[in-house]
Design an enzyme around this catalytic site. Sequence first.
Site, PDB file in Angstrom:
ATOM      1  N   ASP A  45       0.837  -1.200   0.000  1.00 54.64           N
ATOM      2  CA  ASP A  45       0.000   0.000   0.000  1.00 54.64           C
ATOM      3  C   ASP A  45       0.876   1.257   0.000  1.00 54.64           C
ATOM      4  O   ASP A  45       1.605   1.528   0.957  1.00 54.64           O
ATOM      5  CB  ASP A  45      -0.896  -0.007   1.238  1.00 54.64           C
ATOM      6  CG  ASP A  45      -2.011   1.018   1.164  1.00 54.64           C
ATOM      7  OD1 ASP A  45      -1.868   2.000   0.410  1.00 54.64           O
ATOM      8  OD2 ASP A  45      -3.023   0.831   1.865  1.00 54.64           O
TER       9      ASP A  45
ATOM     10  N   HIS B 165      -3.239  -1.554  -1.880  1.00 52.37           N
ATOM     11  CA  HIS B 165      -4.418  -0.860  -1.361  1.00 52.37           C
ATOM     12  C   HIS B 165      -5.661  -1.318  -2.127  1.00 52.37           C
ATOM     13  O   HIS B 165      -5.614  -1.551  -3.322  1.00 52.37           O
ATOM     14  CB  HIS B 165      -4.217   0.648  -1.556  1.00 52.37           C
ATOM     15  CG  HIS B 165      -5.243   1.496  -0.897  1.00 52.37           C
ATOM     16  ND1 HIS B 165      -5.188   1.845   0.436  1.00 52.37           N
ATOM     17  CD2 HIS B 165      -6.365   2.081  -1.391  1.00 52.37           C
ATOM     18  CE1 HIS B 165      -6.218   2.613   0.739  1.00 52.37           C
ATOM     19  NE2 HIS B 165      -6.949   2.770  -0.350  1.00 52.37           N
TER      20      HIS B 165
END
Length: 416
Positions: free
Chosen positions: A173, A204
């Site tokens: 992420d 993400h």
Amino acid sequence: MSGQYVQIKSQSGDVFSAYLSISADKRGPGIVLCQEIFGVNEVMRKKADFLAEEGYTVLVPDLFWRTEANIELGYTPEDFEKAFQLYQAYDEDLGVQDVQDSLNYLKTLDSCDRNTGLSVLGYCLGGKVAFLAGCRIPEVACTVGYYGVGLEKLLHELEQLKGHLVLHIAELDQFTPPAAREKIIQAAQHYSNVNIHVYDAVDHAFARPEGTHYHKPSAKIAHERTITALHKTVGPYFDLVALWEEHIKHEFDTRDVPATMATMVAQPYVNHIPTLTGGVGYSQLARFYRYHFVHQNPQDMKLTPLSRTVGSTQVVDEFIMSFTHDSEIDWLLPGIQPTGKYVEIPMLGVIQFRGSKLCHEHIYWDQASVLVQIGLLDPTGLPVAGAETAHKLLNEAIPSNTLMPSWASSENKPIV
């Protein structure tokens, strides 16, 4: 969609909308579900409906109502740009107030079990808002955040946390780089009511089915961890063993297809791993049960239980299935005419539940052992065995390693 939109009165006296999905059991623990930066779009509504199938009454408030009410965005570059603008202008403190107003609304509903405790769950921006709400609102019993942004700057808030907190973090992420992730993990170690899960090699939004970063295995594990945490803190409790045995009764004893299907969710699936038989969705699975499974099993088919592991969302059964191959068995030996042979097979069943209904079955067995027992596979020179695989499960004294030509060579050698 099975839910509806409702209107919630804010602390300022203004009104904002929220999507409400009522528990499949008509009444369940309440959850406020906090949206991504794309608004209360179809993805968020599906998430709410999915949680409602798990037994929860779920409310998804419009967190952007002060800036642009009822906006729904997709995932085009233009929508991403618009969503990011809304995120930059967003006041998270006011968002926590909206969560409190949403919790207050849930408590007025007959479909919300107010005795079990309330929860907050969120994704992305919603993961951050859920984190803040869980820390700042004492009545929140369980908080779950998926890839919340900027949490490394809010760790001091954990000092106020009363309930249970679960955070799902994606290893790749970009909004939570390694240094930030490590800071969160280190802080969480000081709190027994905080659990951090990091998902390797995913990015993400790994739990958004419509997203380019969707990773089904990680999303499934994260969901099971989420439901387990919710079950432990707010419920609901389901007797999975009783539900599973009811299903088995209709499959093998009463041989009643409608009753079997009634124990399952609206769109279940069954996968017999070695033969790829079963069905996905109600119509295909009902067809499979009716014409290729329930009424086609040999009359002397018997299940001998060996072990059972019961979790929060699934049951794992280890058993021996035995029968005389006196009729064609489409799901086990498709296209093979009856041989009259007696067969004993070690099997493993992984049975997943969604709320009070069976969701899917994954059934495993050694097909080579079956083929050996009915005479279609000559085991000579091959690392396969017949009924011995079942017999050794019942009697561990049966010698091991008989298929290993090299086994004798290690006899009397030193064991370090």
